[in-house]
Design an enzyme around this catalytic site. Structure first.
Site, PDB file in Angstrom:
ATOM      1  NE  ARG A 162      -4.135  -1.708   0.239  1.00 20.08           N
ATOM      2  CZ  ARG A 162      -4.205  -3.003  -0.069  1.00 20.08           C
ATOM      3  NH1 ARG A 162      -3.144  -3.608  -0.583  1.00 20.08           N
ATOM      4  NH2 ARG A 162      -5.319  -3.678   0.085  1.00 20.08           N
ATOM      5  CB  SER A 237      -8.647  -1.222   3.744  1.00 19.25           C
ATOM      6  OG  SER A 237      -8.895  -2.495   3.238  1.00 19.25           O
ATOM      7  CD  GLU A 333      -5.590   1.332   1.982  1.00 17.31           C
ATOM      8  OE1 GLU A 333      -6.273   2.029   1.230  1.00 17.31           O
ATOM      9  OE2 GLU A 333      -5.700   0.102   2.079  1.00 17.31           O
TER      10      GLU A 333
HETATM   11  N1  EPU Z   1     -10.842  -9.988  10.000  1.00 17.38           N
HETATM   12  C1  EPU Z   1     -11.652 -10.000  11.110  1.00 17.38           C
HETATM   13  N2  EPU Z   1     -12.707  -9.140  11.161  1.00 17.38           N
HETATM   14  C2  EPU Z   1     -12.998  -8.298  10.158  1.00 17.38           C
HETATM   15  C3  EPU Z   1     -12.175  -8.286   9.016  1.00 17.38           C
HETATM   16  C4  EPU Z   1     -11.092  -9.125   8.963  1.00 17.38           C
HETATM   17  O1  EPU Z   1     -11.430 -10.751  12.056  1.00 17.38           O
HETATM   18  O2  EPU Z   1     -13.980  -7.564  10.301  1.00 17.38           O
HETATM   19  C5  EPU Z   1      -9.695 -10.915   9.927  1.00 17.38           C
HETATM   20  C6  EPU Z   1     -10.073 -12.327   9.590  1.00 17.38           C
HETATM   21  O3  EPU Z   1      -9.289 -13.154  10.404  1.00 17.38           O
HETATM   22  C7  EPU Z   1      -9.651 -12.529   8.179  1.00 17.38           C
HETATM   23  C8  EPU Z   1      -8.475 -11.592   8.086  1.00 17.38           C
HETATM   24  O4  EPU Z   1      -8.802 -10.503   8.944  1.00 17.38           O
HETATM   25  O5  EPU Z   1      -9.275 -13.823   7.944  1.00 17.38           O
HETATM   26  C9  EPU Z   1      -8.227 -11.058   6.690  1.00 17.38           C
HETATM   27  O6  EPU Z   1      -9.406 -10.465   6.188  1.00 17.38           O
HETATM   28  P1  EPU Z   1      -9.588 -10.156   4.632  1.00 17.38           P
HETATM   29  O7  EPU Z   1      -9.282 -11.356   3.835  1.00 17.38           O
HETATM   30  O8  EPU Z   1     -10.923  -9.521   4.463  1.00 17.38           O
HETATM   31  O9  EPU Z   1      -8.424  -9.141   4.345  1.00 17.38           O
HETATM   32  P2  EPU Z   1      -7.954  -7.822   5.086  1.00 17.38           P
HETATM   33  O10 EPU Z   1      -6.577  -8.037   5.576  1.00 17.38           O
HETATM   34  O11 EPU Z   1      -8.984  -7.410   6.075  1.00 17.38           O
HETATM   35  C10 EPU Z   1      -6.862  -6.869   2.915  1.00 17.38           C
HETATM   36  C11 EPU Z   1      -6.874  -5.598   2.131  1.00 17.38           C
HETATM   37  C12 EPU Z   1      -8.157  -5.467   1.315  1.00 17.38           C
HETATM   38  C13 EPU Z   1      -8.222  -6.643   0.371  1.00 17.38           C
HETATM   39  C14 EPU Z   1      -8.193  -7.953   1.213  1.00 17.38           C
HETATM   40  C15 EPU Z   1      -8.139  -9.191   0.360  1.00 17.38           C
HETATM   41  C16 EPU Z   1      -5.530  -4.054   3.420  1.00 17.38           C
HETATM   42  C17 EPU Z   1      -5.512  -2.820   4.248  1.00 17.38           C
HETATM   43  N3  EPU Z   1      -6.725  -4.460   3.016  1.00 17.38           N
HETATM   44  O12 EPU Z   1      -7.927  -6.804   3.863  1.00 17.38           O
HETATM   45  O13 EPU Z   1      -8.056  -4.282   0.526  1.00 17.38           O
HETATM   46  O14 EPU Z   1      -9.399  -6.615  -0.416  1.00 17.38           O
HETATM   47  O15 EPU Z   1      -6.994  -7.972   2.039  1.00 17.38           O
HETATM   48  O16 EPU Z   1      -6.881  -9.296  -0.222  1.00 17.38           O
HETATM   49  O17 EPU Z   1      -4.481  -4.619   3.140  1.00 17.38           O
HETATM   50  C18 EPU Z   1      -8.619  -1.980   0.265  1.00 17.38           C
HETATM   51  O18 EPU Z   1      -7.410  -1.753   0.266  1.00 17.38           O
HETATM   52  O19 EPU Z   1      -9.476  -1.074   0.147  1.00 17.38           O
HETATM   53  C19 EPU Z   1      -9.083  -3.364   0.477  1.00 17.38           C
HETATM   54  C20 EPU Z   1     -10.373  -3.672   0.606  1.00 17.38           C
END
Ligand code: EPU
Length: 337
Positions: A162, A237, A333
């Site tokens: 990012r 995010s 972010e």
């Molecule tokens: N999780 C929770 N609660 C929540 C959300 C997430 O417990 O409300 C935990 C879960 O354990 C889950 C883990 O977080 O397994 C990962 O969640 P997710 O796969 O949704 O990914 P993220 O790390 O929350 C990142 C990116 C997203 C991207 C997803 C999928 C960042 C800041 N965000 O989210 O990017 O779509 O991975 O690759 O790195 C964006 O940048 O706008 C965005 C949506």
């Protein structure tokens, strides 16, 4: 090309925040952009692409330049690969769909990300195991000060999670005019190892996925977790996932045995900020017209007429609470203006 006055920026930011710009202009080609940048009467300028990664907290006293340059062009190709140049004002998801329809592979995991092609490199957009940098070749950018067009190679861009030079040394100094990608035409390298994709493909009963299947899977996952900015204002995010030391992580594990993590380096791990925010009790919380999304705690939302300052204050409360509970600082972010 016409400069308008006192224009609402609500249609130009995916959070749907109503603030006003003293002056506003939409540019549809590089020459127009150069002319506008040269205007001495407007020293204060704000560049607006898809408006998908910003929180507007106040009126803008200056000239907003809306980047509306369109065009997708095949620069070169052989049997295996194609080099494509897309103009900055192209909608990102429409560009992804154009590539998928032509069976050009490499960005299918980045389906349905809001925003435009020209803003994608700034934060090196990423999702489901793929980042923009993986297919990025170069971009052309215009220097605000001199109006000279410069090419940035992948190395020049200093891409990171990012992050890029456009959020660091080059911040506020350039406008990206076009981005060039190298995509595959056959033997596509598929990225299906991200948990949610594997299970979504199983649900879809697809065992040998094509890039089209992966795009469909990503769209289904995103639609189930992330609010559509056309329906509920948001900026994806709001926070980055923090990187912490393994020793801090091991300490946290003693109190929170279910804390997830992803390896980063020998001594560091990344922790999902969404998990921290959910544990801190904010997931699904609504405060009047704004709140934290019910399916993804990383996403702050505007249910109607929230002010940018409301959302900013909520983000600060979340940061403070996460710091108090876990001793982890989470960083925004989105760009706050
Ligand atoms: N999780 C929770 N609660 C929540 C959300 C997430 O417990 O409300 C935990 C879960 O354990 C889950 C883990 O977080 O397994 C990962 O969640 P997710 O796969 O949704 O990914 P993220 O790390 O929350 C990142 C990116 C997203 C991207 C997803 C999928 C960042 C800041 N965000 O989210 O990017 O779509 O991975 O690759 O790195 C964006 O940048 O706008 C965005 C949506």
């Amino acid at each position: 090309m016409q400069i308008e006055q006192n224009i609402s920026l609500k249609p130009y930011n995916t959070f749907g925040i109503e603030v006003f710009a003293d002056f506003f202009i939409s540019v549809s080609n590089i020459d127009e952009l150069k002319q506008v940048l040269a205007l001495k009467a407007y020293p204060n300028k704000l560049i607006l692409g898809g408006g998908s990664n910003m929180l507007l907290t106040k009126n803008f006293e200056g000239l907003v330049i809306h980047i509306n340059m369109k065009g997708i062009e095949i620069v070169s190709e052989d049997d295996d690969f194609v080099t494509i140049k897309a103009s900055a004002g192209e909608n990102w998801h429409e560009f992804v769909l154009w590539c998928i329809n032509n069976d050009f592979g490499g960005i299918e995991n980045l389906s349905l990300i809001p925003g435009n092609v020209g803003t994608a490199p700034i934060q090196n957009i990423g999702a489901y195991g793929v980042e923009l940098k993986d297919t990025f070749v170069s971009c052309e950018a215009i220097a605000l000060e001199t109006q000279i067009l410069k090419t940035f190679t992948k190395v020049d861009c200093h891409f990171d999670y990012r992050n890029s030079i456009f959020k660091q040394e080059a911040k506020g100094k350039y406008i990206i005019a076009s981005v060039t990608f190298l995509l595959s035409k056959k033997s596509h390298k598929l990225h299906v190892n991200y948990g949610a994709i594997t299970s979504q493909l199983e649900t879809m009963q697809v065992s040998q996925p094509t890039i089209q299947d992966i795009s469909k899977a990503v769209i289904a996952i995103r639609e189930s977790k992330l609010p559509n900015p056309k329906e509920i204002g948001n900026s994806g995010s709001f926070f980055k996932n923090p990187v912490i030391s393994k020793s801090n992580f091991n300490t946290l594990l003693q109190n929170f045995s279910d804390i997830p993590s992803y390896p980063v380096s020998k001594n560091e791990v990344k922790v999902p900020a969404g998990w921290l925010i959910e544990k801190a009790g904010f997931k699904g919380k609504q405060f009047g017209d704004y709140g934290v999304h019910k399916n993804q705690a990383l996403v702050l939302v505007n249910y109607g007429n929230a002010k940018g300052s409301d959302i900013l204050n909520l983000s600060k409360l979340i940061q403070k609470t996460v710091k108090r509970l876990f001793d982890i600082s989470i960083e925004a972010e989105v760009n706050i203006l």
